[in-house]
Scaffold this active site. Structure first.
Site, mmCIF file in Angstrom:
data_model
loop_
_atom_site.group_PDB
_atom_site.id
_atom_site.type_symbol
_atom_site.label_atom_id
_atom_site.label_comp_id
_atom_site.label_asym_id
_atom_site.label_seq_id
_atom_site.Cartn_x
_atom_site.Cartn_y
_atom_site.Cartn_z
ATOM 1 N N PHE A 204 156.149 -9.679 -22.321
ATOM 2 C CA PHE A 204 155.836 -11.059 -21.746
ATOM 3 C C PHE A 204 155.092 -11.690 -22.809
ATOM 4 C CE2 PHE A 204 154.042 -14.661 -19.999
ATOM 5 C CZ PHE A 204 155.056 -15.388 -19.255
ATOM 6 N N ASP B 26 149.915 -9.625 -29.809
ATOM 7 C CA ASP B 26 149.829 -10.765 -29.026
ATOM 8 C C ASP B 26 148.746 -10.597 -28.073
ATOM 9 O OD1 ASP B 26 149.693 -12.341 -26.997
ATOM 10 O OD2 ASP B 26 151.845 -12.734 -26.814
ATOM 11 N N LYS C 80 144.144 -18.174 -23.783
ATOM 12 C CA LYS C 80 143.674 -18.036 -22.580
ATOM 13 C C LYS C 80 141.987 -17.920 -22.585
ATOM 14 C CE LYS C 80 147.286 -15.238 -20.424
ATOM 15 N NZ LYS C 80 147.658 -15.721 -19.090
HETATM 16 N N1 PLP Z 1 151.178 -13.896 -24.352
HETATM 17 C C1 PLP Z 1 150.715 -13.021 -23.300
HETATM 18 C C2 PLP Z 1 150.567 -11.561 -23.565
HETATM 19 C C3 PLP Z 1 150.645 -13.705 -22.172
HETATM 20 O O1 PLP Z 1 150.120 -12.748 -21.212
HETATM 21 C C4 PLP Z 1 150.970 -14.965 -21.875
HETATM 22 C C5 PLP Z 1 150.701 -15.622 -20.572
HETATM 23 O O2 PLP Z 1 150.341 -14.631 -19.649
HETATM 24 C C6 PLP Z 1 151.240 -15.561 -22.782
HETATM 25 C C7 PLP Z 1 151.726 -15.094 -24.072
HETATM 26 C C8 PLP Z 1 151.654 -17.105 -22.645
HETATM 27 O O3 PLP Z 1 150.590 -17.751 -22.552
HETATM 28 P P1 PLP Z 1 150.403 -19.306 -21.782
HETATM 29 O O4 PLP Z 1 150.976 -19.210 -20.335
HETATM 30 O O5 PLP Z 1 149.072 -19.760 -22.198
HETATM 31 O O6 PLP Z 1 151.552 -20.208 -22.600
#
Ligand code: PLP
Length: 426
Positions: free
Chosen positions: A146, A233, A274
């Site tokens: 994700f 990520d 976040k």
């Molecule tokens: N990458 C990861 C690992 C995430 O868990 C998330 C969101 O949960 C994102 C990217 C996307 O972040 P955003 O919701 O701020 O676009």
């Protein structure tokens, strides 16, 4: 009805349902206030927040230091765009690059934007530095990943619901099973067009899957051998959530750059979001060294809000709180205690089959099918009993409280969770 008129939770839910797109399925709880580990609904009922806005509120709700930074900067200067310099961005960039040990940062707003940014940097690097033929670069990703919701990102998702009828999709991605070094090796040995490997050090959204020990380090080693960028990520796992500043820091709890630690796997590109802002303002960041970041030139990438002075002030304060309050250490200690207590309970449970996680990013697996509503019903009962959590996938419930939680509060939460689960035991 006047917009100022006080309305109850059913009416507020009905407003969202009538006027908002139905792109979420929230628990029927309407929150109006937050402080530390607690949130309150419009009727004044108090809850433990055991989700932290999907790990954005690591520093706790409305942390005074972060809110002060927000107010002070909001009264001074909020947005200049990057058409001009501002007096906060450079200092923030110096601070965050020093904290994480990279030459440069590219500031953005949301997690998905930061992932998009990393993909663009990686591709450009592949063509301009590695020498891959234009349009041929491939980025390896993991199944059940994700990384956000943009059209490019969902192109390499295997979640049918996230993809259905959003095509056509972007090319240039190849997937391997998560935690599978052999598959990565095979791909790297057989495809000279691989530019990067994009990975979550723990798959949060998929249900908090912690890879086997050594996976991340071995994957990085392979990437290095094949001149492929290792892209971590850490949007969800970073900022002390998993008991170290970053999940790639391994067992180190030093709350600053970990290059001296032998447990640290240094990404070539690090993606943060976040909790970079403590959930106060959308702030994300992509960090890399000059040899990679130099591929981005003026006019080639950006965002009106990325790097604005308000974001810079908020993120600086939010990152300082992590070290000031030793939140990585706290997450590590309380996470161990949480899993210990849950494991004791699970031994005699028919409803929960396991608990897994790292630091304060944990999940329990409910002993029912993925399609069942048991996990959802447990979350409804948890809310009734004063604790907010949400299923990730079907039968998995994620538990991710703010990292400022005390041991006493955690034990209180454990007893709420256990007494709620007991209501579902057969
Ligand atoms: N990458 C990861 C690992 C995430 O868990 C998330 C969101 O949960 C994102 C990217 C996307 O972040 P955003 O919701 O701020 O676009």
């Amino acid at each position: 009805m006047s917009v100022l008129e006080k309305i109850n939770s059913e009416e507020l839910i009905a407003l969202e349902s009538q006027y908002g797109a139905h792109n979420y399925h929230p628990l029927p709880v309407v929150l109006s206030r937050g402080e530390g580990v607690y949130v309150w609904d419009v009727d004044g009922k108090k809850y433990y927040d055991f989700l932290s806005a999907y790990s954005a509120v690591n520093q706790g709700h409305c942390h005074p230091k972060i809110i002060n930074a927000l107010i002070t900067q909001a009264q001074t200067l909020t947005l200049t765009s990057r058409a001009f310099f501002n007096d906060k961005l450079g200092k923030y960039e110096q601070f965050i690059t020093d904290l994480f040990g990279f030459d440069k940062v590219l500031p953005m707003n949301t997690g998905a934007e930061a992932v998009e940014t990393a993909i663009k940097i990686c591709r450009k690097w592949a063509y301009e530095s590695k020498g891959i033929d234009e349009h041929e670069a491939v980025i390896v990703v993991c199944e059940n990943n994700f990384h956000g919701r943009t059209t490019t990102i969902i192109s390499f998702s295997n979640d049918a619901n996230a993809r259905k009828n959003f095509g056509p999709f972007s090319d240039g991605f190849a997937a391997i099973p998560y935690d599978d070094v052999q598959s990565l090796q095979l791909l790297l040995e057989n495809n000279k067009n691989i530019a990067g490997f994009l990975v979550e050090p723990i798959q949060g959204e998929a249900g908090v899957y912690v890879p086997s020990e050594g996976f991340i380090a071995k994957a990085k080693e392979l990437c290095k051998k094949h001149n492929v960028l290792f892209i971590a990520d850490e949007v969800q796992t970073g900022i002390a959530r998993t008991g170290s500043l970053l999940a790639v820091c391994g067992d180190c709890t030093c709350e600053s750059k970990c290059e001296q630690q032998n447990t640290y796997t240094r990404p070539d590109i690090l993606i943060l979001g976040k909790a970079v802002s403590g959930g106060v303002y959308p702030v994300s960041a992509v960090l890399a060294d000059d040899s990679i970041m130099h591929v981005i030139k003026p006019g080639q990438h950006g965002s009106t809000f990325g790097g604005n002075p308000l974001a810079a002030a908020v993120a600086t304060a939010a990152l300082e709180v992590i070290a000031d309050e030793h939140l990585a250490q706290n997450a590590r200690r309380l996470g161990k205690l949480f899993r210990l207590k849950m494991n004791e309970y699970i031994q005699n449970s028919t409803i929960v089959s396991l608990v897994r996680g790292k630091g304060l990013l944990n999940a329990i697996v409910i002993n029912d099918t993925e399609q069942s509503s048991t996990a959802w019903n447990i979350c409804l009962k948890l809310a009734e009993n004063g604790l907010l959590a949400k299923p990730t996938h079907g039968n998995i419930i994620r538990f991710a409280p703010p990292l400022i939680m005390t041991e006493e509060q955690l034990l209180d939460c454990v007893s709420i969770i256990i007494s709620t689960l007991q209501e579902f035991e057969k």
